[in-house]
Design a protein around this motif. Structure first.
Motif, short mmCIF file in Angstrom:
data_model
loop_
_atom_site.label_atom_id
_atom_site.label_comp_id
_atom_site.label_asym_id
_atom_site.label_seq_id
_atom_site.Cartn_x
_atom_site.Cartn_y
_atom_site.Cartn_z
N THR A 136 0.82 -1.22 0.00
CA THR A 136 0.00 0.00 0.00
C THR A 136 0.85 1.26 0.00
O THR A 136 0.32 2.36 -0.15
N GLY A 137 2.16 1.11 0.22
CA GLY A 137 3.05 2.26 0.32
C GLY A 137 3.33 2.67 1.75
O GLY A 137 4.15 3.55 1.99
N ASP A 138 2.64 2.04 2.71
CA ASP A 138 2.87 2.35 4.12
C ASP A 138 4.16 1.68 4.62
O ASP A 138 4.55 0.62 4.12
N VAL A 139 4.78 2.29 5.60
CA VAL A 139 5.99 1.74 6.19
C VAL A 139 5.61 0.63 7.16
O VAL A 139 4.73 0.79 8.01
N VAL A 140 6.26 -0.52 7.02
CA VAL A 140 6.04 -1.65 7.91
C VAL A 140 6.70 -1.33 9.24
O VAL A 140 7.89 -0.98 9.28
N GLU A 141 5.93 -1.42 10.31
CA GLU A 141 6.44 -1.02 11.63
C GLU A 141 7.33 -2.06 12.28
O GLU A 141 8.19 -1.71 13.08
N ARG A 142 7.12 -3.34 11.96
CA ARG A 142 7.94 -4.39 12.56
C ARG A 142 8.05 -5.56 11.61
O ARG A 142 7.25 -5.72 10.70
N ARG A 143 9.05 -6.36 11.80
CA ARG A 143 9.24 -7.55 10.96
C ARG A 143 8.06 -8.48 11.19
O ARG A 143 7.71 -8.80 12.33
N GLN A 144 7.44 -8.90 10.08
CA GLN A 144 6.25 -9.73 10.20
C GLN A 144 6.05 -10.56 8.94
O GLN A 144 6.69 -10.32 7.92
N GLY A 145 5.15 -11.51 9.02
CA GLY A 145 4.77 -12.30 7.87
C GLY A 145 3.50 -11.74 7.25
O GLY A 145 2.70 -11.08 7.92
N HIS A 146 3.33 -11.98 5.97
CA HIS A 146 2.14 -11.55 5.24
C HIS A 146 1.69 -12.72 4.37
O HIS A 146 2.42 -13.13 3.46
N LEU A 147 0.53 -13.30 4.67
CA LEU A 147 0.02 -14.42 3.89
C LEU A 147 -0.65 -13.90 2.63
O LEU A 147 -1.47 -12.99 2.68
N VAL A 148 -0.29 -14.49 1.51
CA VAL A 148 -0.86 -14.13 0.21
C VAL A 148 -1.11 -15.40 -0.60
O VAL A 148 -0.60 -16.47 -0.26
N GLY A 149 -1.86 -15.24 -1.68
CA GLY A 149 -2.05 -16.35 -2.61
C GLY A 149 -2.77 -17.54 -2.00
O GLY A 149 -2.54 -18.67 -2.42
N VAL A 150 -3.64 -17.30 -1.03
CA VAL A 150 -4.37 -18.41 -0.40
C VAL A 150 -5.37 -18.97 -1.41
O VAL A 150 -6.23 -18.25 -1.91
N TYR A 151 -5.24 -20.24 -1.70
CA TYR A 151 -6.18 -20.88 -2.62
C TYR A 151 -6.23 -22.38 -2.33
O TYR A 151 -5.20 -23.02 -2.17
N VAL A 152 -7.45 -22.89 -2.28
CA VAL A 152 -7.69 -24.33 -2.18
C VAL A 152 -8.69 -24.69 -3.27
O VAL A 152 -9.73 -24.02 -3.41
N ARG A 153 -8.37 -25.70 -4.03
CA ARG A 153 -9.27 -26.13 -5.11
C ARG A 153 -10.63 -26.51 -4.52
O ARG A 153 -10.71 -27.05 -3.41
N PRO A 154 -11.70 -26.22 -5.24
CA PRO A 154 -13.06 -26.44 -4.72
C PRO A 154 -13.30 -27.83 -4.14
O PRO A 154 -13.97 -27.96 -3.11
#
Length: 189
Positions: free
Chosen positions: A91-109
């Motif tokens: 988003t352009g915001d500064v990350v305040e601390r080291r962290q994980g970010h989950l993306v691409g979550v997908y499970v076939r139907p």
């Protein structure tokens, strides 16, 4: 469960591509992903090779986990991106601390909502990896209209952070940030 949950390997780029293209054809893909099927399908093999190499087993900046059945079919996937304190996020915001970010979550139907627990097992692996590399917070974003996904994330222990961001497409819609903290960090519900 009939699946093995594991990190992808660099040489599995074709399966990474196949699963992503399937995900982008899902009926809620427009709410869940930031790219279109057409854009992803037009990408070169080199792109997919680089993408797999960047999230493969042994990589410290990101890790992609898959649920693989006995026949070698991938039933689903989730990727953890490591965000470093001081860097700018998507988003352009500064990350305040080291962290994980989950993306691409997908499970076939055919693997959703069953007693098999594919999505939960993928999340368990992603969080275990995150805690194992020293992260104490993991976040994700969910579209305000993706109630099924939000319900699962809450069931998995993620709670609203109170932060929202504009959803892509400038339609006045929002993405909600949900987060979870490591139990020994004292915050996880």
């Amino acid at each position: 469960m009939n699946h093995v949950i594991r990190s992808i390997r660099t040489d599995e780029w074709a399966k990474v591509k196949e699963l992503r293209l399937d995900a982008l054809q899902d009926p809620v893909a427009h709410l869940a992903f930031l790219e279109s099927y057409e854009d992803a399908a037009a990408r070169s093999d080199a792109y997919w090779q680089e993408r797999a190499a960047g999230a493969a087993e042994g990589t410290a900046e990101r890790q992609q986990f898959v649920a693989e059945d006995a026949d070698g079919v991938w039933g689903g996937s989730v990727t953890v991106l490591v965000e470093e304190a001081g860097e700018r996020d998507f988003t352009g915001d500064v990350v305040e601390r080291r962290q994980g970010h989950l993306v691409g979550v997908y499970v076939r139907p055919e693997h959703r909502g069953s007693a098999v627990g594919v999505t939960g097992a993928l999340f368990d692996a992603a969080l275990e990896w995150s805690w194992g590399i020293g992260l104490d917070r993991v976040r994700l974003f969910v579209h305000e209209k993706n109630s099924r996904a939000e319900a699962f994330y809450r069931k998995a222990g993620f709670v609203p952070s109170g932060r929202t961001v504009a959803a892509p497409g400038d339609k006045g819609e929002l993405e909600l940030e949900l987060m979870i903290e490591r139990v020994d960090a004292g915050v996880r519900p």
